[in-house]
Design a protein around this motif. Structure first.
Motif, PDB file in Angstrom:
ATOM      1  N   ILE A   1      18.465   3.781 -14.341  1.00 26.19           N
ATOM      2  CA  ILE A   1      19.174   3.587 -13.279  1.00 26.19           C
ATOM      3  C   ILE A   1      20.798   3.019 -13.655  1.00 26.19           C
ATOM      4  O   ILE A   1      20.839   2.713 -14.563  1.00 26.19           O
ATOM      5  CB  ILE A   1      18.619   2.706 -12.237  1.00 26.19           C
ATOM      6  CG1 ILE A   1      18.371   1.147 -12.971  1.00 26.19           C
ATOM      7  CG2 ILE A   1      17.306   2.988 -11.695  1.00 26.19           C
ATOM      8  CD1 ILE A   1      17.978   0.146 -11.992  1.00 26.19           C
ATOM      9  N   ASP A   2      21.670   3.350 -12.812  1.00 24.21           N
ATOM     10  CA  ASP A   2      23.019   3.078 -12.910  1.00 24.21           C
ATOM     11  C   ASP A   2      23.285   1.687 -12.506  1.00 24.21           C
ATOM     12  O   ASP A   2      23.143   1.162 -11.066  1.00 24.21           O
ATOM     13  CB  ASP A   2      24.122   4.114 -12.078  1.00 24.21           C
ATOM     14  CG  ASP A   2      25.320   3.829 -12.541  1.00 24.21           C
ATOM     15  OD1 ASP A   2      25.816   2.708 -12.852  1.00 24.21           O
ATOM     16  OD2 ASP A   2      26.238   4.745 -12.139  1.00 24.21           O
TER      17      ASP A   2
ATOM     18  N   ASN B   1       0.563  -1.248   0.005  1.00 27.47           N
ATOM     19  CA  ASN B   1       0.050  -0.118  -0.061  1.00 27.47           C
ATOM     20  C   ASN B   1       0.839   1.247   0.062  1.00 27.47           C
ATOM     21  O   ASN B   1       0.125   2.493   0.338  1.00 27.47           O
ATOM     22  CB  ASN B   1      -0.963  -0.080   1.334  1.00 27.47           C
ATOM     23  CG  ASN B   1      -1.851  -1.002   1.097  1.00 27.47           C
ATOM     24  OD1 ASN B   1      -2.392  -1.327  -0.032  1.00 27.47           O
ATOM     25  ND2 ASN B   1      -2.017  -1.709   2.330  1.00 27.47           N
ATOM     26  N   MET B   2       2.374   1.345  -0.142  1.00 25.83           N
ATOM     27  CA  MET B   2       3.009   2.198  -0.264  1.00 25.83           C
ATOM     28  C   MET B   2       2.849   3.262  -1.317  1.00 25.83           C
ATOM     29  O   MET B   2       2.553   2.773  -2.507  1.00 25.83           O
ATOM     30  CB  MET B   2       4.553   1.758  -0.018  1.00 25.83           C
ATOM     31  CG  MET B   2       5.686   2.891  -0.235  1.00 25.83           C
ATOM     32  SD  MET B   2       7.211   2.585   0.306  1.00 25.83           S
ATOM     33  CE  MET B   2       7.770   1.646  -1.405  1.00 25.83           C
ATOM     34  N   ASP B   3       2.839   4.695  -1.100  1.00 19.20           N
ATOM     35  CA  ASP B   3       2.720   5.624  -2.378  1.00 19.20           C
ATOM     36  C   ASP B   3       3.929   6.551  -1.817  1.00 19.20           C
ATOM     37  O   ASP B   3       4.415   6.990  -0.819  1.00 19.20           O
ATOM     38  CB  ASP B   3       1.665   6.374  -1.782  1.00 19.20           C
ATOM     39  CG  ASP B   3       1.309   7.466  -2.844  1.00 19.20           C
ATOM     40  OD1 ASP B   3       1.899   7.317  -3.977  1.00 19.20           O
ATOM     41  OD2 ASP B   3       0.566   8.375  -2.525  1.00 19.20           O
ATOM     42  N   ILE B   4       4.846   6.443  -2.874  1.00 16.65           N
ATOM     43  CA  ILE B   4       6.010   7.350  -2.673  1.00 16.65           C
ATOM     44  C   ILE B   4       5.769   8.945  -3.165  1.00 16.65           C
ATOM     45  O   ILE B   4       5.628   9.152  -4.280  1.00 16.65           O
ATOM     46  CB  ILE B   4       7.233   6.784  -3.583  1.00 16.65           C
ATOM     47  CG1 ILE B   4       7.749   5.195  -3.140  1.00 16.65           C
ATOM     48  CG2 ILE B   4       8.483   7.614  -3.496  1.00 16.65           C
ATOM     49  CD1 ILE B   4       8.526   4.638  -4.183  1.00 16.65           C
ATOM     50  N   THR B   5       6.065   9.768  -2.226  1.00 17.13           N
ATOM     51  CA  THR B   5       5.761  10.954  -2.506  1.00 17.13           C
ATOM     52  C   THR B   5       6.769  11.843  -2.459  1.00 17.13           C
ATOM     53  O   THR B   5       6.814  13.294  -2.672  1.00 17.13           O
ATOM     54  CB  THR B   5       4.576  11.597  -1.583  1.00 17.13           C
ATOM     55  OG1 THR B   5       5.085  11.529  -0.285  1.00 17.13           O
ATOM     56  CG2 THR B   5       3.243  10.699  -1.892  1.00 17.13           C
TER      57      THR B   5
ATOM     58  N   SER C   1       5.589   4.977  -9.541  1.00 17.08           N
ATOM     59  CA  SER C   1       6.829   5.352 -10.129  1.00 17.08           C
ATOM     60  C   SER C   1       7.750   5.351  -8.927  1.00 17.08           C
ATOM     61  O   SER C   1       7.560   5.627  -7.831  1.00 17.08           O
ATOM     62  CB  SER C   1       6.606   6.849 -10.719  1.00 17.08           C
ATOM     63  OG  SER C   1       6.276   7.887  -9.431  1.00 17.08           O
ATOM     64  N   ILE C   2       9.017   5.151  -9.433  1.00 14.96           N
ATOM     65  CA  ILE C   2      10.262   5.094  -8.830  1.00 14.96           C
ATOM     66  C   ILE C   2      10.903   6.469  -8.895  1.00 14.96           C
ATOM     67  O   ILE C   2      11.320   6.980  -9.945  1.00 14.96           O
ATOM     68  CB  ILE C   2      10.909   3.855  -8.897  1.00 14.96           C
ATOM     69  CG1 ILE C   2      10.234   2.440  -8.629  1.00 14.96           C
ATOM     70  CG2 ILE C   2      12.490   3.896  -8.257  1.00 14.96           C
ATOM     71  CD1 ILE C   2      10.040   2.161  -7.306  1.00 14.96           C
ATOM     72  N   PRO C   3      11.358   7.010  -7.773  1.00 14.91           N
ATOM     73  CA  PRO C   3      12.519   8.147  -7.710  1.00 14.91           C
ATOM     74  C   PRO C   3      13.631   7.892  -8.217  1.00 14.91           C
ATOM     75  O   PRO C   3      13.986   6.619  -8.234  1.00 14.91           O
ATOM     76  CB  PRO C   3      12.230   8.719  -6.421  1.00 14.91           C
ATOM     77  CG  PRO C   3      11.892   7.773  -5.598  1.00 14.91           C
ATOM     78  CD  PRO C   3      11.088   6.942  -6.453  1.00 14.91           C
TER      79      PRO C   3
END
Length: 179
Positions: A65-66, A8-12, A37-39
């Motif tokens: 990503i690296d 249920n995580m939301d990345i803000t 989305s992933i920062p």
């Protein structure tokens, strides 16, 4: 396994997290099914990306990503069913591609970018169960010894270029159930 199964995580967050020293990203966001989305993270020191982003069904976009310090992308991007495109990343150091993109069943992607696979030793199940793929680039598999199930169950795959498989000792089911 930092956020493993945080369904249920939301990345803000809008800042770039300080992650430059992190070398192990194993399962970091695996099964975070609601994340879209992933920062951008500094992953330049990471050597273990095993299943880092696997089974993130809600993910619709992905940053570049690296992976330059890693040798394995085993299951790293498997089952990301919401993506419609994937950024080109430098995979020149990767030797193990096992199931990297396994299970892109509902994805609108019909072709994947041509990644650098010149050092690939294991290319098993990389695109297995990617039912929307219609063609594949001519990946450099000249160093690969295992290409088992690489494109198994790619039901829409109709175009395959010639690839050097001279070192591959395991090609079992490589194109099983392809159109």
């Amino acid at each position: 396994r930092s956020f493993f199964q945080c369904s249920n995580m939301d990345i803000t967050a809008t800042d770039v997290p300080i992650t430059a020293a992190a070398t192990n990203w194993e399962y970091a966001f695996s099964t975070c099914t609601s994340v879209t989305s992933i920062p951008l993270f500094d992953t330049s020191a990471c050597t273990n990306f095993s299943r880092t982003f696997s089974t993130m069904y809600g993910l619709t976009e992905f940053p570049r990503i690296d992976v330059s310090s890693a040798t394995s992308l085993a299951y790293t991007f498997s089952s990301l069913t919401g993506l419609t495109e994937f950024p080109l990343i430098d995979t020149s150091t990767i030797t193990n591609f096992t199931a990297t993109f396994y299970g892109y069943t509902n994805v609108g992607m019909t072709v994947f970018p041509e990644f650098d696979t010149s050092n690939a030793v294991t290319f098993a199940s990389v695109f297995s169960h990617c039912s929307k793929i219609t063609s594949t680039p001519a990946y450099d598999l000249s160093s690969a010894t295992n290409t088992n199930r690489a494109w198994t169950n790619c039901l829409s795959l109709v175009t395959v270029p010639l690839m050097d498989l001279s070192k591959s000792t395991n090609v079992d089911y490589m194109f099983q159930t392809c159109a």
